[in-house]
Design an enzyme around this catalytic site. Structure first.
Site, PDB file in Angstrom:
ATOM      1  N   ASP A 221       0.706  -1.045   0.160  1.00 61.85           N
ATOM      2  CA  ASP A 221       0.027   0.022   0.042  1.00 61.85           C
ATOM      3  C   ASP A 221       0.969   1.194  -0.069  1.00 61.85           C
ATOM      4  O   ASP A 221       1.872   1.529   0.575  1.00 61.85           O
ATOM      5  CB  ASP A 221      -0.939   0.108   1.398  1.00 61.85           C
ATOM      6  CG  ASP A 221      -1.931   1.227   1.394  1.00 61.85           C
ATOM      7  OD1 ASP A 221      -2.757   1.378   0.540  1.00 61.85           O
ATOM      8  OD2 ASP A 221      -1.458   2.011   2.167  1.00 61.85           O
ATOM      9  N   GLU A 296       1.344  -0.767  -4.916  1.00 59.84           N
ATOM     10  CA  GLU A 296       0.349   0.590  -5.260  1.00 59.84           C
ATOM     11  C   GLU A 296       1.030   1.858  -5.288  1.00 59.84           C
ATOM     12  O   GLU A 296       1.578   2.280  -4.237  1.00 59.84           O
ATOM     13  CB  GLU A 296      -0.874   0.546  -4.272  1.00 59.84           C
ATOM     14  CG  GLU A 296      -1.840   1.736  -4.540  1.00 59.84           C
ATOM     15  CD  GLU A 296      -2.320   2.328  -3.188  1.00 59.84           C
ATOM     16  OE1 GLU A 296      -3.675   2.721  -3.590  1.00 59.84           O
ATOM     17  OE2 GLU A 296      -1.737   2.625  -2.372  1.00 59.84           O
TER      18      GLU A 296
END
Ligand code: NAG
Ligand code: NAG
Ligand code: NAG
Ligand code: NAG
Ligand code: NAG
Ligand code: CA
Ligand code: CA
Length: 577
Positions: A221, A296
């Protein structure tokens, strides 16, 4: 209308001979666990709910699923604020439930990928609590600073002008420690200090812990935020330059400054390469399948390419390609699509695969961004391009955003806003419960309330209804996933071009295998196109699948010289020899 323009066909050859590992022909599904399936009637999705539905994912044809965070969390940012990286969030279940999920996933043949959220923890994490107390082991686990004294007022001010992604200063004063801490997201999400080797080691422990639990990899993330610039010679953090962007006049907004000191610092790449080395080592020592990393990062194209590796060290196997989210919109022309696709295909280093991400829990749904009539066309595009496809749960059904009032909004990014502006910021509309069937609450829960409302259209738009219907978004999706297994899709060449403003045509073929042709008409008018002008097709071709509103159905035989490309319709054809 017959199209006269012939644009040179650009050919892009895949540098990979024959896929072998499971992830190389992967079809990935993102589950947002809170909204997927509630097994115990409390209105909140959970791990047992996911376990129950693994067979469904297998039936559709997915290889793997990545789960948004399932770790212990006060849920300020719905699990992206982790209070304990080694524990399951109680609303989602227990560690035993997780073990059962892994066991069932192995039986069914679905790989489980976890969300790894390295940039920050929750302020409820014991690491942070100890850091606040200046516990010697945790004192420097986070980024603390005394701040600055304003020479005019004599008052203490934040160390720099850095803003949080969720608005307002990224620095928060802590009374106990009498210092500011950095949080690039919510106040309750303090940034970990990656310049402290103990933090690096601890986060590697987290990775190893879940590998030992049997996961197949991680989706990492918010990668660009990992590092901030180091302190300067005066022990200060520099201000970021202003963006001077007329569309962003509010000094509290994240876009007010250019994030040259808080994003994309050079150390970030090394950290990703270190994590890859760790999972590769784990694979070497423990066998089984290679473990997978997905990253990401909303960042520059060149940076994304560097996440694949730097030529010496490998990085993420799947650095998420957000082109279809960030650079393509409902108004994009056929050549816009083609340019973005070719740019990625041509820039990839040797020996890696492309990937295409259409949606996630942070962006409005595909059907709402492009219109319901285009949902099949977009799914066809995603599933027939070379490399990996990543689908957010519900897109295969054409689920749409659900309007949620200001009063009912729970997303912190929207709650930090105001009643006039919250909707464009809110991520709640795309996070509503999955629509399983026509029973109460769409079959998501046996209870009578849900954490976010169920969409009104669930009685007519749900997985069960679409599985039973001879023609549906889901049937089209299943056909696509099946045909993707053909050699021409797995490793075949891509030849793509735009025809006029509206039509994208491309072929996928591996030498000696079938020739597939895909026609996507983004426009509002029907067109007739002579496909033999572009591809070496015979007089006839067979329809593999086509959008719901198409005049063609699976198995139809069409005349290739007079193919009807209906408005907003995508079609996959195979040549007949
Ligand atoms: C000091 O505070 C004043 C009054 O709030 C403000 O106008 C000024 O910009 C501050 N100075 C600095 C260097 O931040
Ligand atoms: C990087 O990955 C490639 C396969 O894509 C492999 O051949 C190579 O050995 C790897 N390099 C390192 C340093 O692990
Ligand atoms: C997308 O664009 C088409 C026109 O090309 C329009 O008919 C449709 O309403 C648009 N959809 C959305 C969601 O804006
Ligand atoms: C396009 O063709 C389809 C199928 O023949 C037809 O139903 C539709 O009305 C046509 N649309 C337009 C805009 O002419
Ligand atoms: C798509 C995605 O995972 N977005 C997350 C990025 O990280 C922030 C902070 O952890 C989350 O709020 C987003 O949901
Ligand atoms: Ca539950
Ligand atoms: Ca950080």
């Amino acid at each position: 209308m017959r199209l006269a323009t012939v644009i040179a066909i650009v050919s892009v050859v895949l540098g990979i001979a024959g896929a072998t590992e499971w992830w190389e022909s992967g079809n990935y599904y993102q589950i947002y666990p809170r909204s997927f399936r509630d097994s115990d009637g409390d209105g909140i999705g959970d791990l047992n709910g996911v376990t129950e539905k693994l067979q469904y994912l297998k039936d559709i044809g997915f290889t793997a699923t990545w789960l948004s965070p399932i770790f212990k969390s006060p849920m300020v940012d719905f699990g992206y604020d982790i209070a304990n990286f080694y524990q399951i969030h109680p609303e989602y279940g227990t560690m035993d439930d997780f073990d059962r999920l892994i066991t069932r996933a192995k039986e069914v043949g679905i790989r489980i990928i976890l969300d790894f959220v390295p940039n920050h923890s929750s302020d409820q994490n014991e690491w942070f609590i100890k850091s606040v107390d200046s516990d010697p082991d945790y004192k420097d686990f986070y980024i603390w600073h005394d701040g600055k004294i304003n020479e005019t007022t004599g008052e203490r001010e934040p160390p720099s002008n850095w803003n949080s992604e969720f608005r307002y200063s990224a620095w928060e004063w802590n009374e106990v420690r009498q210092q500011y801490y950095l949080h690039q997201f919510a106040t309750a999400q303090p940034d970990l200090n990656y310049r402290n080797p103990a933090v690096v080691a601890e986060m590697k422990n987290v990775i190893t812990f879940w590998l030992e639990k049997g996961v197949s990899g991680f989706r990492i993330d918010a990668v660009p935020y990992l590092f901030e610039v180091d302190l300067d010679q005066n022990n200060e953090y520099p201000d970021e330059p202003l963006s001077n962007d007329a569309s962003c006049p509010d000094p509290d907004d994240h876009c007010y400054t250019q994030h040259i000191y808080t994003q994309d610092q050079p150390e970030t790449f090394d950290m990703i390469y270190q994590w890859r080395e760790l999972v590769d080592e784990y694979h070497t020592e423990n066998g089984g399948d290679p473990r997978l990393l997905m990253t990401e990062a909303y960042t520059s194209f060149d940076n994304i390419m560097k996440f694949y590796g730097d030529g010496t060290r490998n990085g993420s196997q799947i650095p998420f390609n957000f082109d279809f989210l960030s650079n393509i919109n409902n108004a994009s022309t056929a050549s816009d699509y083609v340019e973005h696709i070719e740019k990625w295909m041509n820039a990839m280093p040797a020996g890696v695969y492309a990937n295409w991400v259409l949606g996630n829990h942070d962006n409005k749904r595909v059907a709402s961004r492009f219109g319901v009539q285009r949902i099949d066309l977009i799914n066809i595009l995603l599933q027939t391009l070379p490399g990996h496809a990543v689908t957010y749960n519900g897109e295969e059904l054409g689920m749409t955003d659900v309007f949620i009032s200001w009063e009912d909004t729970v997303d912190p990014q929207a709650c930090n806003s105001d009643p006039d502006q919250y909707y464009s910021r809110s991520r709640d509309p795309e996070r509503t419960p999955y629509q399983w069937d026509a029973s109460s609450m769409a079959g998501f829960t046996s209870g009578d309330q849900t954490w976010l409302p169920v969409a009104d259209d669930y009685k007519t738009n749900n997985a069960l209804q679409q599985l039973r219907a001879p023609q549906s978004h889901l049937q089209i999706f299943k056909t696509l996933v099946r045909v993707r297994q053909e050699p021409s899709f797995r490793t075949g060449e891509l030849k793509i071009q735009a025809v006029g403003d509206d039509i994208i045509i491309y072929s996928r073929q591996k030498e000696g295998s079938d020739l597939y042709v895909i026609v996507l008409n983004l426009g509002d008018s029907n067109q007739t196109i002579d496909l033999t002008q572009y591809f070496s097709l015979g007089a006839q071709a067979e329809i593999i699948t086509s959008s719901l509103q198409s005049q063609y159905i699976n198995g139809d035989i069409v005349q290739t010289a007079e193919f009807n490309a209906n408005s907003n319709v995508g079609t996959v054809l195979v040549g007949i020899n």
